[in-house]
Design an enzyme around this catalytic site. Structure first.
Site, PDB file in Angstrom:
ATOM      1  N   TYR A   1       0.840  -1.200   0.000  1.00 28.70           N
ATOM      2  CA  TYR A   1       0.000   0.000   0.000  1.00 28.70           C
ATOM      3  C   TYR A   1       0.875   1.250   0.000  1.00 28.70           C
ATOM      4  CZ  TYR A   1      -3.293   3.617   1.408  1.00 28.70           C
ATOM      5  OH  TYR A   1      -4.031   4.775   1.457  1.00 28.70           O
TER       6      TYR A   1
ATOM      7  N   LYS B   1       1.330   3.967  -3.176  1.00 25.77           N
ATOM      8  CA  LYS B   1       1.019   5.385  -3.024  1.00 25.77           C
ATOM      9  C   LYS B   1       2.265   6.244  -3.257  1.00 25.77           C
ATOM     10  CE  LYS B   1      -3.413   5.411  -2.087  1.00 25.77           C
ATOM     11  NZ  LYS B   1      -4.398   6.096  -2.958  1.00 25.77           N
TER      12      LYS B   1
END
Length: 258
Positions: A164, A168
């Site tokens: 994650y 990002k």
């Protein structure tokens, strides 16, 4: 007299969480046209709130889009062009994303890495590639990406978020690159951190760290409801100008670190 020019927003993931609340808040103004993307049929129960809102507001239009499927991405521009009185997109809001990578790097399975990069990084890029000609039809040309401080290098959050966080971070790099590449075309490209939002995804994430000290990991960040986050974000959206190109903002308008 000619009809006042309307501002057209395209929002990915408009059926729940932050996305739905962005649709709800922005569509309250009759001068805005909202085109929201959802996965699957608009008749499914998970889209009931959006469907109910559409019945009351004629300025909301829905298109189908799965940002993980190339065939779906390749169809979205055609669907958008079929919406009533369409004349271009003013503001592109990339909101869709996933967060289910609560592993240390050495334990994270390959599929987790691929799923997060596909959804959080490549999805926004490939959708924008398709919608770029529609943004050129208008002079506003604003690109807003809902990112996360979890992807910040200089502001690293000491939690294991593996795929994650990396996805990002890759998105943040893309945003900086777009702000450089599209500047000559008068685009304004900005990243936003929505806060610690208590969406289904956010609450699931917090549950993964039930034995951790969230205050140590996330500092003084307060928890926000999806509506609170969306309200704060729309306030900041309205203040974005050319001087903000390539910047990263928190939901409250303060600068964040890439």
């Amino acid at each position: 007299m000619s009809e006042p020019t309307k501002t057209t927003y395209f929002i990915t993931g408009g059926n729940r969480g932050i996305g739905f609340n962005l649709v709800k808040i922005l569509s309250a103004s009759p001068s805005n046209v909202i085109i929201a993307s959802i996965r699957g049929s608009t008749s499914l129960p998970k889209n009931k709130e959006l469907e109910d809102l559409r019945k009351d507001r004629e300025n909301i239009h829905v298109v189908q889009l799965d940002i993980t499927e190339e065939e779906s991405i390749n169809k979205v521009a055609s669907e958008i062009k079929e919406t009533p009185s369409f004349d271009g997109i003013d503001i592109f809001i990339s909101n869709s994303g996933i967060s289910d990578a609560y592993y240390e790097v050495l334990q994270a399975p390959k599929k987790v890495w691929l799923d997060h990069y596909t959804t959080n990084t490549l999805g926004p890029i490939l959708v924008l590639q398709q919608l770029y000609p529609l943004l050129l039809l208008k002079k506003t040309r604003k690109l807003f990406f809902i990112s996360s401080l979890a992807g910040s290098i200089t502001g690293f959050v000491p939690f294991s978020l593996s795929a994650y966080g990396q996805s990002k971070a890759a998105l943040n790099y893309t945003i900086k690159e777009l702000s450089f590449e599209l500047k000559s075309k008068d685009f304004i490209t900005v990243a936003f951190h929505p806060g610690m939002v208590l969406t289904d995804m956010g609450q699931y994430g917090i549950s993964k760290f039930k034995d951790a000290d969230l205050k140590i990991a996330f500092g003084n960040f307060k928890s926000l409801s999806p509506e609170e986050s969306a309200t704060e974000l729309t306030n900041v959206f309205g203040k974005i100008s050319v001087e903000d190109n390539g910047k990263f903002y928190n939901y409250d308008g303060t600068l964040a670190d890439f």
